[in-house]
Design a protein around this motif. Structure first.
Motif, PDB file in Angstrom:
ATOM      1  N   PRO A 128     -15.182  18.666  14.061  1.00  0.00           N
ATOM      2  CA  PRO A 128     -16.412  19.189  13.664  1.00  0.00           C
ATOM      3  C   PRO A 128     -17.572  18.792  14.570  1.00  0.00           C
ATOM      4  CG  PRO A 128     -15.388  18.162  11.789  1.00  0.00           C
ATOM      5  CD  PRO A 128     -14.433  17.849  13.036  1.00  0.00           C
ATOM      6  N   LYS A 162     -17.784  23.854  12.012  1.00  0.00           N
ATOM      7  CA  LYS A 162     -16.984  23.279  11.290  1.00  0.00           C
ATOM      8  C   LYS A 162     -17.510  21.839  10.391  1.00  0.00           C
ATOM      9  CE  LYS A 162     -12.882  22.483  13.142  1.00  0.00           C
ATOM     10  NZ  LYS A 162     -11.890  22.021  13.665  1.00  0.00           N
ATOM     11  N   GLY A 164     -19.234  21.682   7.756  1.00  0.00           N
ATOM     12  CA  GLY A 164     -20.264  21.986   6.724  1.00  0.00           C
ATOM     13  C   GLY A 164     -20.967  20.691   6.332  1.00  0.00           C
ATOM     14  N   SER A 165     -21.308  20.838   4.952  1.00  0.00           N
ATOM     15  CA  SER A 165     -22.380  19.946   4.429  1.00  0.00           C
ATOM     16  C   SER A 165     -22.001  18.508   4.499  1.00  0.00           C
ATOM     17  CB  SER A 165     -22.567  20.086   3.042  1.00  0.00           C
ATOM     18  OG  SER A 165     -21.522  20.298   2.326  1.00  0.00           O
ATOM     19  N   GLU A 166     -20.596  18.260   4.602  1.00  0.00           N
ATOM     20  CA  GLU A 166     -19.953  16.855   4.694  1.00  0.00           C
ATOM     21  C   GLU A 166     -20.520  15.944   5.919  1.00  0.00           C
ATOM     22  OE1 GLU A 166     -15.706  14.360   4.525  1.00  0.00           O
ATOM     23  OE2 GLU A 166     -15.727  16.511   3.653  1.00  0.00           O
ATOM     24  N   ASP A 183     -26.455  28.043  10.488  1.00  0.00           N
ATOM     25  CA  ASP A 183     -25.462  28.093  11.205  1.00  0.00           C
ATOM     26  C   ASP A 183     -25.877  27.561  12.761  1.00  0.00           C
ATOM     27  OD1 ASP A 183     -26.298  30.582  12.809  1.00  0.00           O
ATOM     28  OD2 ASP A 183     -25.364  31.670  11.240  1.00  0.00           O
ATOM     29  N   ARG A 360     -19.724  30.562  10.937  1.00  0.00           N
ATOM     30  CA  ARG A 360     -20.134  30.218   9.627  1.00  0.00           C
ATOM     31  C   ARG A 360     -18.548  30.134   9.264  1.00  0.00           C
ATOM     32  NH1 ARG A 360     -24.762  33.902   7.251  1.00  0.00           N
ATOM     33  NH2 ARG A 360     -26.173  33.322   8.821  1.00  0.00           N
ATOM     34  N   LYS A 362     -15.366  27.795   8.121  1.00  0.00           N
ATOM     35  CA  LYS A 362     -15.283  26.463   7.392  1.00  0.00           C
ATOM     36  C   LYS A 362     -14.127  25.601   8.270  1.00  0.00           C
ATOM     37  CE  LYS A 362     -18.751  26.831   4.779  1.00  0.00           C
ATOM     38  NZ  LYS A 362     -20.020  26.254   5.025  1.00  0.00           N
TER      39      LYS A 362
END
Length: 362
Positions: A128, A162, A164-166, A183, A360, A362
């Motif tokens: 990510p 890759k 996302g929010s984490e 994005d 976008r 994941k």
């Protein structure tokens, strides 16, 4: 959190200062032993300005990349944008796993895409990648073992390729004040330097060569004509962003969010007054040659990827094309060679919708 800060320029040094102050376990890496030697002798990074004053002492200062990333939770890349591909290859070779996030501070324009594409070309799954729209700091290294920080972004746009929010949450714990955007195209096109530097770099090129940069870039060189070109370039940026589904603030509004334009500015259409009046900008000197980073970074890794996005979106960008072409001629280089092309970003031959789907996913 255990963090590897990769890069020992002003941004890297400022990051070490802030992250150590915040209580993180920091490893400080640079490729150049000569650059790190003063920091090793001092035992850390001397800092002054917006982050206070003192000496930040990381747990490790090293030129050994494997040692720098050993056991860390996250790597923060604070390097010139033209180094993103090289550091991606180096991290892959050093065994960086596909589960540990990388933060590009900043990603400039297309940084996350290029980093992930380069990493994946080694045959390994890319990690990510969190991309900041611009550097967290206005900072300069006036001494070899220290950094002067004249500005620290109040709000900083960030997106993840890759994860996302984490992974954005992880980045936010390191750098408070992050504003997540949809994005990496949105963060790419929020890169203020891509708009802020090229007009002055091209239109003041003779002054750069004649004076070795002995003028203030955001005051002396922010003439009405330069400001008009900048405004037109910014309009092109907003049009490309809209084509990808993003309604972005104009340049002055973005700089207000960052804190490099004063909060009490009300006329955000007056680029000259707003930018020249920013306290963080007033004393910054012009480039001392056509080898300066405004020419090395903001065309081949700023306007070039922007032009690639514009072409994919079907948006005309005559001002960006003109500035890009003139810079190539003046500097005497082909920015596509080693530059951030569509191929380098892994989006060659894609349609606008395919690019959106890619960023976008994941």
């Amino acid at each position: 959190m255990k963090v590897a800060v990769l890069g020992a320029g002003a941004g890297g040094a400022a990051s070490v200062a802030e992250l150590v102050q915040a209580g993180h376990d920091v490893h400080f890496w640079a490729r150049s032993a000569e650059t790190l030697e003063p920091h090793i002798k001092l035992g850390g990074v001397a800092y002054e300005g917006k982050l206070g004053e003192g000496v930040a002492k990381p747990a490790l200062i090293t030129t050994d990349l494997k040692a720098a990333i050993d056991g860390v939770d996250v790597a923060v890349v604070v390097l010139p944008t033209f180094s993103h591909s090289a550091i991606a290859s180096a991290l892959a070779a050093a065994g960086w796993s596909s589960t540990r996030p990388v933060v590009l501070n900043p990603g400039h324009t297309g940084g996350a895409l290029e980093f992930a594409e380069t990493f994946s070309r080694t045959g390994r799954v890319a990690p990510p990648v969190v991309e900041f729209s611009t550097l967290t700091y206005v900072a300069r290294k006036y001494r070899p073992d220290g950094v002067t920080v004249s500005g620290r972004a109040k709000q900083l746009k960030a997106a993840a390729l890759k994860g996302g929010s984490e992974v954005l949450e992880i980045a936010g714990k390191l750098y408070p004040g992050l504003t997540p955007v949809a994005d990496v195209i949105a963060s790419d096109l929020s890169n203020v330097n891509m708009i802020l530097h090229p007009p002055g770099a091209v239109l003041a090129a003779a002054w750069v060569e004649a004076t070795d940069g002995n003028f203030t870039f955001y005051v002396d060189a922010m003439t009405p004509g330069v400001a008009r070109v900048m405004k037109q370039l910014d309009d092109e940026r907003l049009a490309v962003a809209k084509a990808f589904g993003h309604d972005l603030p104009n340049l002055v509004e973005e700089m207000k969010l960052l804190g490099t334009v004063e909060a009490d500015v009300t006329d955000t259409s007056d680029f000259r007054a707003a930018i020249a009046g920013g306290e963080a900008n007033k004393r910054i000197k012009g480039p001392d040659s056509l080898e300066y980073r405004y020419y090395k970074e903001d065309f081949g890794h700023g306007l070039l990827p922007f032009l690639e996005f514009a072409r994919i979106a079907g948006v005309d960008t005559p001002v960006a094309h003109s500035l890009y072409s003139l810079a190539q001629i003046a500097v005497g280089t082909d920015y596509r060679k080693g530059g951030r092309t569509a191929e380098a970003m892994g989006i060659a031959g894609m349609s606008r919708d395919q690019v959106i789907q890619k960023v976008r996913a994941k």
